[in-house]
Design a protein around this motif. Structure first.
Motif, mmCIF file in Angstrom:
data_model
loop_
_atom_site.group_PDB
_atom_site.id
_atom_site.type_symbol
_atom_site.label_atom_id
_atom_site.label_comp_id
_atom_site.label_asym_id
_atom_site.label_seq_id
_atom_site.Cartn_x
_atom_site.Cartn_y
_atom_site.Cartn_z
ATOM 1 N N UNK A 1 -68.649 67.791 -78.225
ATOM 2 C CA UNK A 1 -69.832 68.251 -78.344
ATOM 3 C C UNK A 1 -70.062 69.262 -76.867
ATOM 4 N N UNK A 2 -70.479 70.569 -77.292
ATOM 5 C CA UNK A 2 -70.591 71.484 -76.049
ATOM 6 C C UNK A 2 -72.002 71.935 -76.404
ATOM 7 N N UNK A 3 -72.474 72.718 -75.272
ATOM 8 C CA UNK A 3 -73.945 72.971 -75.263
ATOM 9 C C UNK A 3 -74.079 74.262 -76.233
ATOM 10 N N UNK A 4 -73.004 75.030 -76.301
ATOM 11 C CA UNK A 4 -73.353 76.326 -77.274
ATOM 12 C C UNK A 4 -72.045 76.803 -77.690
ATOM 13 N N UNK A 5 -71.920 77.647 -78.452
ATOM 14 C CA UNK A 5 -70.560 78.216 -78.890
ATOM 15 C C UNK A 5 -70.033 78.988 -77.694
ATOM 16 N N UNK A 6 -68.676 78.579 -77.420
ATOM 17 C CA UNK A 6 -67.857 79.035 -76.258
ATOM 18 C C UNK A 6 -66.475 79.150 -76.603
ATOM 19 N N UNK A 7 -66.019 80.257 -77.091
ATOM 20 C CA UNK A 7 -64.474 80.172 -77.685
ATOM 21 C C UNK A 7 -63.611 79.833 -76.657
ATOM 22 N N UNK A 8 -63.846 80.281 -75.333
ATOM 23 C CA UNK A 8 -62.670 79.951 -74.370
ATOM 24 C C UNK A 8 -62.636 78.498 -74.054
ATOM 25 N N UNK A 9 -63.891 78.128 -73.978
ATOM 26 C CA UNK A 9 -64.027 76.474 -73.475
ATOM 27 C C UNK A 9 -63.386 75.660 -74.636
ATOM 28 N N UNK A 10 -63.892 76.083 -75.915
ATOM 29 C CA UNK A 10 -63.252 75.481 -77.087
ATOM 30 C C UNK A 10 -61.590 75.576 -77.384
ATOM 31 N N UNK A 11 -61.103 76.510 -76.850
ATOM 32 C CA UNK A 11 -59.600 76.800 -76.722
ATOM 33 C C UNK A 11 -58.964 75.815 -75.710
ATOM 34 N N UNK A 12 -59.555 76.031 -74.588
ATOM 35 C CA UNK A 12 -59.076 74.971 -73.390
ATOM 36 C C UNK A 12 -59.373 73.439 -73.978
ATOM 37 N N UNK A 13 -60.308 73.204 -74.536
ATOM 38 C CA UNK A 13 -60.469 71.760 -74.849
ATOM 39 C C UNK A 13 -59.337 71.372 -76.023
ATOM 40 N N UNK A 14 -59.242 72.339 -76.937
ATOM 41 C CA UNK A 14 -58.434 72.036 -77.913
ATOM 42 C C UNK A 14 -56.851 71.791 -77.291
ATOM 43 N N UNK A 15 -56.392 72.868 -76.557
ATOM 44 C CA UNK A 15 -55.162 72.721 -75.702
ATOM 45 C C UNK A 15 -54.886 71.393 -75.092
ATOM 46 N N UNK A 16 -56.018 70.769 -74.608
ATOM 47 C CA UNK A 16 -55.902 69.378 -73.997
ATOM 48 C C UNK A 16 -55.615 68.405 -74.970
ATOM 49 N N UNK A 17 -56.530 68.379 -75.952
ATOM 50 C CA UNK A 17 -56.167 67.566 -77.212
ATOM 51 C C UNK A 17 -54.867 67.507 -77.697
ATOM 52 N N UNK A 18 -54.572 68.800 -77.865
ATOM 53 C CA UNK A 18 -53.294 68.902 -78.632
ATOM 54 C C UNK A 18 -51.805 69.050 -77.892
ATOM 55 N N UNK A 19 -52.257 68.599 -76.579
ATOM 56 C CA UNK A 19 -51.050 68.651 -75.561
ATOM 57 C C UNK A 19 -49.570 68.109 -76.244
ATOM 58 N N UNK A 20 -49.973 67.358 -77.059
ATOM 59 C CA UNK A 20 -48.811 66.419 -77.250
ATOM 60 C C UNK A 20 -47.990 67.310 -78.788
ATOM 61 N N UNK A 21 -48.423 68.613 -78.790
ATOM 62 C CA UNK A 21 -47.775 69.206 -79.907
ATOM 63 C C UNK A 21 -47.935 68.774 -81.267
ATOM 64 N N UNK A 22 -49.243 68.025 -81.499
ATOM 65 C CA UNK A 22 -49.528 67.306 -82.571
ATOM 66 C C UNK A 22 -50.779 68.021 -83.160
ATOM 67 N N UNK A 23 -50.741 67.827 -84.576
ATOM 68 C CA UNK A 23 -51.884 68.326 -85.125
ATOM 69 C C UNK A 23 -53.041 67.155 -85.151
ATOM 70 N N UNK A 24 -54.347 67.507 -84.798
ATOM 71 C CA UNK A 24 -55.290 66.661 -84.875
ATOM 72 C C UNK A 24 -56.455 67.360 -85.446
#
Length: 161
Positions: free
Chosen positions: A94-117
């Motif tokens: 959950x983020x306050x508003x659409x922010x592609x840069x923040x979304x990308x960074x958070x996705x990279x954190x979640x997917x850091x193990x090279x897995x698909x989630x």
């Protein structure tokens, strides 16, 4: 510093909270890399800025005091991988508003193990900024409203006579 020894000293009743706190640190570090990396130079204690349980603060402060800043960050990353066990399959962010840069960074954190989630984003202006990450039963609350609420609580506590 041996990671197995660190994890062995954590009583079972604190494991869940310790896992949340470690992942909160890693998420904060990944979301604010320039601020995080400037902390040792500016003399800021990162742990004072984060909302961690007192038990986790003691363990993490011990790790911090026993290592360089670079080693500390590596140890935290390793602990994070151990406690999450790279088994992330679903995450709700959950983020306050659409922010592609923040979304990308958070996705990279979640997917850091090279897995698909399966990562789903929600937008709620009432968190004011920052983010909430829900992975299974773990919630990492880096929202501005949470930080503000904690600050107000601490301010009220310090004003009590």
């Amino acid at each position: 510093m041996n990671l197995k020894n660190i994890l062995k000293i954590i009583p079972k009743e604190y494991i869940k909270q310790f896992s949340k706190d470690i992942n909160y640190i890693v998420t904060t570090r990944n979301a604010l890399p320039s601020l995080w990396s400037s902390m040792p130079v500016s003399g800021i204690n990162a742990l004072d800025l984060l909302d961690l349980s007192s038990f986790s603060k003691e363990i993490i402060q011990h790790i911090r005091n026993s290592s360089t800043w670079t080693d500390f960050n590596e140890i935290i990353s390793q602990i994070s991988k151990i406690v999450l066990k790279d088994e992330i399959t679903h995450a709700h962010i959950t983020i306050a508003s659409k922010n592609e840069e923040l979304e990308s960074e958070l996705k990279q954190y979640i997917l850091r193990a090279d897995k698909e989630a399966n990562i789903k984003f929600k937008y709620k202006t009432n968190i004011l900024g920052g983010f909430l990450i829900d992975i299974g039963s773990i919630r990492i609350d880096g929202s501005y409203v949470n930080m503000l609420s904690k600050f107000i609580g601490e301010l009220n506590e310090s004003l009590k006579f």
